[in-house]
Scaffold this motif. Sequence first.
Motif, mmCIF file in Angstrom:
data_model
loop_
_atom_site.group_PDB
_atom_site.id
_atom_site.type_symbol
_atom_site.label_atom_id
_atom_site.label_comp_id
_atom_site.label_asym_id
_atom_site.label_seq_id
_atom_site.Cartn_x
_atom_site.Cartn_y
_atom_site.Cartn_z
ATOM 1 N N GLU A 161 0.851 -1.187 0.000
ATOM 2 C CA GLU A 161 0.000 0.000 0.000
ATOM 3 C C GLU A 161 0.885 1.234 0.000
ATOM 4 O O GLU A 161 1.871 1.300 0.742
ATOM 5 C CB GLU A 161 -0.863 -0.023 1.263
ATOM 6 N N GLU A 162 0.543 2.194 -0.820
ATOM 7 C CA GLU A 162 1.318 3.433 -0.848
ATOM 8 C C GLU A 162 0.808 4.319 0.278
ATOM 9 O O GLU A 162 -0.389 4.499 0.448
ATOM 10 C CB GLU A 162 1.143 4.124 -2.206
ATOM 11 N N ARG A 163 1.745 4.824 1.089
ATOM 12 C CA ARG A 163 1.318 5.597 2.257
ATOM 13 C C ARG A 163 2.338 6.700 2.517
ATOM 14 O O ARG A 163 3.491 6.408 2.821
ATOM 15 C CB ARG A 163 1.231 4.661 3.466
ATOM 16 N N ASP A 164 1.933 7.920 2.348
ATOM 17 C CA ASP A 164 2.737 9.076 2.742
ATOM 18 C C ASP A 164 4.152 9.035 2.169
ATOM 19 O O ASP A 164 5.140 9.169 2.888
ATOM 20 C CB ASP A 164 2.794 9.109 4.292
ATOM 21 N N GLU A 196 9.542 14.924 13.895
ATOM 22 C CA GLU A 196 8.601 14.634 12.818
ATOM 23 C C GLU A 196 8.912 13.338 12.074
ATOM 24 O O GLU A 196 8.021 12.561 11.745
ATOM 25 C CB GLU A 196 8.588 15.806 11.839
ATOM 26 N N TRP A 197 10.194 13.059 11.795
ATOM 27 C CA TRP A 197 10.533 11.853 11.019
ATOM 28 C C TRP A 197 10.076 10.587 11.727
ATOM 29 O O TRP A 197 9.603 9.635 11.111
ATOM 30 C CB TRP A 197 12.048 11.794 10.716
ATOM 31 N N LEU A 198 10.176 10.631 13.084
ATOM 32 C CA LEU A 198 9.819 9.449 13.864
ATOM 33 C C LEU A 198 8.297 9.284 13.893
ATOM 34 O O LEU A 198 7.767 8.183 13.723
ATOM 35 C CB LEU A 198 10.406 9.575 15.269
ATOM 36 N N VAL A 199 7.617 10.420 14.098
ATOM 37 C CA VAL A 199 6.149 10.384 14.105
ATOM 38 C C VAL A 199 5.646 9.799 12.785
ATOM 39 O O VAL A 199 4.793 8.902 12.740
ATOM 40 C CB VAL A 199 5.588 11.803 14.320
ATOM 41 N N LYS A 200 6.242 10.304 11.708
ATOM 42 C CA LYS A 200 5.785 9.885 10.385
ATOM 43 C C LYS A 200 6.031 8.385 10.160
ATOM 44 O O LYS A 200 5.164 7.656 9.688
ATOM 45 C CB LYS A 200 6.537 10.705 9.320
#
Lengths: 687, 367
Positions: free
Chosen positions: A36-39, A119-123
């Motif tokens: 699945e493509e996601r973000d 942010e990188w970790l959240v994402k």
Amino acid sequence: MLISYNWQRELTATKLDPQEVRERLTNVGLAVDAVEERDGDHVLDVEVPSNRGDCLSHIGIARELAVIEKSTVHSPKPKVENPEGKISDLARVEIRDPDLCPRYAARVIRGVKIAPSPEWLVKLLEVLGQRPINNVADITNYVLHEFGQPLHAFDLAKLGESRIVIRRAAKGETIKTLDGVERKLEREMLVIADATRPVAVAGVMGGEESEISSTTQDVLIESAYFNPASVRRTAKLLGLHTEASHRFERGVDPEGVLRAQERCVALICEIAGGVATADVLDVYPAALPAKSVELRPERVEAITGLQVPRAEVLRILTALGFEVREDNPARLIFTIPSWRHDVAIEEDLVEEVARHTGYDQIKTALPPASLAGEYHSSERRKRALRQAMSGRGFDEAISLSFTELTEDFDLIAEFAGRGRESAVTLTNPIIEESSRMRQTLLPGLLNSIRHNLNHGVRDVCLFETGRVFVVSEPGQLPLEREAFALAATGGAMAADRAQAERELDFFDLKGAIESAVAAMNLPPLDFKIAAVKHLRPGQSAAISIEGARVGSIGCLTESLAGAYKFRQPIFVAEVDLTALLEIKELPALYSPLPRFPAIVRDVSLLLDRKVTVAELLAFTLNLKIENLVATRFVGSYEGEGIPEGKRSVTLRLEYRASDRTLRDEEVDRMHIAVVSALKIEFMAEIR
Amino acid sequence: MRDQQPQQTPDEQLDHISQTVRAELKARFDNIEAQGRATLSPSEAEKQLQDLKDLRTKSLGKKSEFANLKKSIGRLPAEGRADFGQRIQQTEGVLVQGFDDEEDYRKRLIETSRSERESIDVTMPGRRPRPGHLHPVTLMRERIEDIFVSLGYAVEDDREIETDFYNFDALNISEGHPARDPQDTFYTTDGFALRSQTSTVQIHAMQRRGAPVRMIAPGRVFRRDTPDPTHNPMFFQVEGLCVDRGITMAHLKGTLAEFVHRLFGPETRTRFRPSYFPFTEPSAEVDYSCFNCGGSGCRICKGSGWIELGGSGMVHPNVLRAANVNPEEFTGFAFGLGIDRTCARIYQLDDIRLLFENDVRFLEQFR
């Protein structure tokens, strides 16, 4: 398990696109259900086999991918910056049950600042379907996805006496887990406790009270190896399935405990600040020994048919982490990596080589012919039975083997005389009221008849064959017999016609079971009026074959019919099929065709309606009149013109001599003798 | 007998008779023609047949002028007798033919009319009992058995309630393995298990027959699944086992490929994926190309082009040992497939609970 494609690319520099990764992983036994493509990333849903706990992480998957692509895994080399102080000054760890917890490592970080994650970790966590919590908790989760090692962070201030005690729960202890649920603990569950009370369910979930909060300053990071069976049992008992328990149940890498912890601590120091202790409290009383396994290279071909060069065998296995301990022409001995709990024998290595060579490379061939095929010895006769029944308009039913407890039915002769306690009982039924193994097929068929009647089908003929069960001697396996049962109700239906010409009766069912037995080439069944618990008196018979009772047939009693809410007569029969199958088939023997014609005479007898046709036929046979070769039933009549309590039975007597044509006068003489004998024996009148 | 004209020669007499009879026949024929042949009713035709018969007797019968003339041939002078004889015969032939034609025509008409009266509606249903139907699981099981028997396999069967030894230990399912959990396997109060796979029969068969052995075991198995559209707590499996010297995974692939060719058609492809089962090593999951779309992806195969057939692999040496077969001498493969599931796929059942409801309207659909 969800895997981030981008993260895989960081770890292996893969040249494959997500769809190719999907295909290649599937081919080595890590089926990818979906991509699945996601973000800006692609998420692969990998179905990891239950024995491959080592693949429940990005590094684990990367290891497989690197073998596929003949590349290497760039795994992180964590190093904590500027550590300070001794942990023994800050905390104590004690393992009381080393069988359930072979290894436990603790390290403390002082002065962390709890905040949201970068942010990188959240994402990344969101891509992997995980809700971000705070920087410390998120980092433990990050490392779980990276190395597959579940980690737990305690608020050191909330641990009584700064102690960690790994022990079985005491009776009556409870814990409020992170999900806010108060849970009762049991003696067999392993917990992490402080000086006084449990603070986490080991390997499953932490406790709310020692949870990291916004005011937390010092954290204790747990990295451990728990006994897989123990975690599985605990998780099941609590009905609590977590990312951590999922991995511990399958076995994490006991030798990877420190590396994952180092990674976690380094990241916390980097992201949340704080100073880590210079050392680790690593309690590992008995190191789990490294195991080794032998591979004779020729076994790869002997088992899989694949011809894999020795160099390629070595490449695959070493890339998977197996170390060569001995290498000589006859055999290779490998040390099994600490994360591979699934490998123990030579065949396991053969599988590793085969799956990375590709099952599609295995040729297809039929085994050389050597043995003759054969059906089960009873199958020919069972097929004949089924064909006969379907030819008679009966549909084949299959019912569940579990039923409710019932004592309303007489059982087949082999089970006769056994009461309520003879039913095989399940300790863990899935359908609460169906906790017994069936002793008779009849309730199943009657339920099916009811189902059909409820759906507006009133003409139903069903048959079933299947096992029935009763308990045997204590400690012995239950008895299993095969039964054959029939149930019929409604009209005698003809194909393509809307309406039955008549209603079914006893003799339709009797005829059907006789057809089945004839199709099986068995001697004829014998029917005698008999009392049967579930059958209406006067319309119930015992069925025997060669003198042995094997079943019953008749019309369902009013009370049972009422219980099933039947408003039309139901005819049922059940016989012991195992017993029938034990009987020798009738041999076909030629007898010479008669050379002279037979002369037949009919006689109609008015007699008591209790006199049976079987008695009449047997009686004429026993007269032993030389030229009376057969007596056959023509018909039976009661009703208008026949006195109450009587009936008229017409028989056809067949006379024949083997050496000449009988003359009328001779036949008359014999016939008169037979008729007068019948008259006297049965007090019959001639009509 | 009528008076004859003595002055007439036999030839003249013959001409006269012939003309008279033809005239009478023609009168009757003209009569029909005038009315139109189609209107002749069968009863009228019967009457005319009788009339024709009477006329034939009168004209050609024993007592007719014609008969007398024939008798007189003998009295004619020898010269010319043969010629006259021939003539009289010829004339008789023509006249008889005339009667025959007229009679045939009427007989045909009568017969046609009777056939029409007695004709039946051949489209009404034939007389036969409503046929019964075998259960779809039985139909599928018989097809599978037929295929494997022709490939040299024996069909075996054994108990449905088993000891832990046959259900687990001998199949290399270790103590503490999740399959043993009462969550998944049914147990009786006496501590026996309802067999959770037909693999139990592998062990019985090897103990009975030793090696080499080739067998399949179709049968009921039980697992503690809550009934839903894709699960039943009871279902049917076929176990297959082939143990011999020199058996490899190539034989496993070849055998299952042959099986799906025979069951689903020769264009069907198979795919083997590495997998894990305690009783096989190496293990493989077997898929076959979708019989509906041929592999391009459709509703039945959920878009993947492949349908799962079952599990398979090389028999684990511990399993061989449990049945007293030496794994150094013998190798073997085993496979297990779901009969109900295959039924569900082939017949496109959306709810497999239908299989055990025994609804006649459901059972009637299979043959």
